[in-house]
Design a protein around this motif. Structure first.
Motif, PDB file in Angstrom:
ATOM      1  N   ASN A  40       0.866  -1.168   0.000  1.00 21.45           N
ATOM      2  CA  ASN A  40       0.000   0.000   0.000  1.00 21.45           C
ATOM      3  C   ASN A  40       0.911   1.229   0.000  1.00 21.45           C
ATOM      4  OD1 ASN A  40      -1.567   2.255   0.771  1.00 21.45           O
ATOM      5  ND2 ASN A  40      -3.108   0.873   1.641  1.00 21.45           N
ATOM      6  N   GLN A  41       1.012   1.896  -1.142  1.00 21.29           N
ATOM      7  CA  GLN A  41       1.940   3.013  -1.290  1.00 21.29           C
ATOM      8  C   GLN A  41       1.599   4.186  -0.378  1.00 21.29           C
ATOM      9  OE1 GLN A  41       2.454   3.930  -5.442  1.00 21.29           O
ATOM     10  NE2 GLN A  41       2.656   1.778  -5.964  1.00 21.29           N
ATOM     11  N   TYR A  42       0.329   4.387  -0.071  1.00 18.02           N
ATOM     12  CA  TYR A  42      -0.054   5.491   0.805  1.00 18.02           C
ATOM     13  C   TYR A  42       0.407   5.240   2.235  1.00 18.02           C
ATOM     14  CZ  TYR A  42      -2.753   7.058  -3.147  1.00 18.02           C
ATOM     15  OH  TYR A  42      -3.113   7.484  -4.394  1.00 18.02           O
ATOM     16  N   VAL A  43       0.342   3.997   2.679  1.00 18.28           N
ATOM     17  CA  VAL A  43       0.829   3.660   4.016  1.00 18.28           C
ATOM     18  C   VAL A  43       2.331   3.913   4.087  1.00 18.28           C
ATOM     19  CG1 VAL A  43       1.215   1.767   5.648  1.00 18.28           C
ATOM     20  CG2 VAL A  43      -1.010   2.014   4.532  1.00 18.28           C
ATOM     21  N   CYS A  44       3.071   3.514   3.056  1.00 19.31           N
ATOM     22  CA  CYS A  44       4.523   3.749   3.030  1.00 19.31           C
ATOM     23  C   CYS A  44       4.838   5.244   3.044  1.00 19.31           C
ATOM     24  CB  CYS A  44       5.142   3.096   1.802  1.00 19.31           C
ATOM     25  SG  CYS A  44       5.117   1.310   1.852  1.00 19.31           S
ATOM     26  N   GLU A  45       4.075   6.017   2.276  1.00 21.44           N
ATOM     27  CA  GLU A  45       4.293   7.465   2.219  1.00 21.44           C
ATOM     28  C   GLU A  45       4.054   8.106   3.584  1.00 21.44           C
ATOM     29  OE1 GLU A  45       2.508  11.334  -0.185  1.00 21.44           O
ATOM     30  OE2 GLU A  45       2.087   9.324  -0.922  1.00 21.44           O
ATOM     31  N   LEU A  46       2.955   7.742   4.241  1.00 22.03           N
ATOM     32  CA  LEU A  46       2.653   8.299   5.566  1.00 22.03           C
ATOM     33  C   LEU A  46       3.658   7.846   6.613  1.00 22.03           C
ATOM     34  CD1 LEU A  46      -1.233   8.029   5.571  1.00 22.03           C
ATOM     35  CD2 LEU A  46       0.146  10.117   5.512  1.00 22.03           C
ATOM     36  N   GLU A  48       6.862   7.103   6.055  1.00 18.47           N
ATOM     37  CA  GLU A  48       8.083   7.879   5.797  1.00 18.47           C
ATOM     38  C   GLU A  48       7.945   9.304   6.330  1.00 18.47           C
ATOM     39  OE1 GLU A  48      11.497   9.864   4.203  1.00 18.47           O
ATOM     40  OE2 GLU A  48      11.129   7.827   4.865  1.00 18.47           O
ATOM     41  N   PHE A  49       6.806   9.930   6.068  1.00 16.09           N
ATOM     42  CA  PHE A  49       6.572  11.311   6.486  1.00 16.09           C
ATOM     43  C   PHE A  49       6.597  11.429   8.011  1.00 16.09           C
ATOM     44  CE2 PHE A  49       3.667  14.882   7.458  1.00 16.09           C
ATOM     45  CZ  PHE A  49       4.363  15.903   6.835  1.00 16.09           C
ATOM     46  N   SER A  50       5.856  10.549   8.672  1.00 19.87           N
ATOM     47  CA  SER A  50       5.782  10.646  10.136  1.00 19.87           C
ATOM     48  C   SER A  50       7.112  10.285  10.794  1.00 19.87           C
ATOM     49  CB  SER A  50       4.657   9.762  10.681  1.00 19.87           C
ATOM     50  OG  SER A  50       4.869   8.405  10.333  1.00 19.87           O
ATOM     51  N   THR A  51       7.831   9.319  10.252  1.00 20.45           N
ATOM     52  CA  THR A  51       9.139   8.956  10.806  1.00 20.45           C
ATOM     53  C   THR A  51      10.134  10.104  10.649  1.00 20.45           C
ATOM     54  OG1 THR A  51       8.741   6.630  10.305  1.00 20.45           O
ATOM     55  CG2 THR A  51      11.013   7.255  10.717  1.00 20.45           C
ATOM     56  N   ARG A  57      14.495  14.556  10.716  1.00 18.82           N
ATOM     57  CA  ARG A  57      15.351  14.466   9.535  1.00 18.82           C
ATOM     58  C   ARG A  57      14.563  14.855   8.280  1.00 18.82           C
ATOM     59  NH1 ARG A  57      13.648  10.352   6.551  1.00 18.82           N
ATOM     60  NH2 ARG A  57      12.686   8.562   7.542  1.00 18.82           N
ATOM     61  N   PRO A  58      15.268  15.201   7.211  1.00 19.39           N
ATOM     62  CA  PRO A  58      14.562  15.531   5.972  1.00 19.39           C
ATOM     63  C   PRO A  58      13.945  14.283   5.342  1.00 19.39           C
ATOM     64  CG  PRO A  58      16.948  15.702   5.656  1.00 19.39           C
ATOM     65  CD  PRO A  58      16.706  15.387   7.110  1.00 19.39           C
ATOM     66  N   LEU A  59      12.956  14.501   4.510  1.00 17.30           N
ATOM     67  CA  LEU A  59      12.336  13.391   3.795  1.00 17.30           C
ATOM     68  C   LEU A  59      13.342  12.739   2.854  1.00 17.30           C
ATOM     69  CD1 LEU A  59       8.924  15.037   2.876  1.00 17.30           C
ATOM     70  CD2 LEU A  59       9.310  13.236   4.554  1.00 17.30           C
TER      71      LEU A  59
END
Length: 89
Positions: A40-46, A48-51, A57-59
């Motif tokens: 699920n690409q949206y879960v991965c994106e969220l 990464e963003f929250s971490t 650290r930068p994205l």
């Protein structure tokens, strides 16, 4: 199919995958299959963003990466629409 004089990449379902995505990458006349597991690409994106926020650290992928991605997507649409190779500089 994406290709230039050095390589080509083929995927039958790169943009509307159902399950794993299978690519064949050819470089110098040698082909290698690559399988990307379905996620699920949206879960991965969220994630990464929250971490990145929590770790201060930068994205991993910045605005420049998004711009380059948009250029590739535009080139794919033009290639499909015109049935021609579109070079990206």
């Amino acid at each position: 199919m994406l290709y230039n004089r050095d390589y080509n990449i083929y995927s039958g379902f790169a943009f509307w995958p159902v399950g794993d995505v299978n690519f064949v990458v050819t470089v110098g006349g040698k082909s290698q299959p690559i399988v990307i597991p379905a996620i699920n690409q949206y879960v991965c994106e969220l994630d990464e963003f929250s971490t990145a926020i929590l770790d201060g650290r930068p994205l991993t992928l910045d605005v420049e990466d998004a711009y380059k991605n948009a250029r590739v997507i535009e080139a794919l649409h033009l290639s499909w629409r015109n049935n021609a190779v579109v070079n990206i500089e």
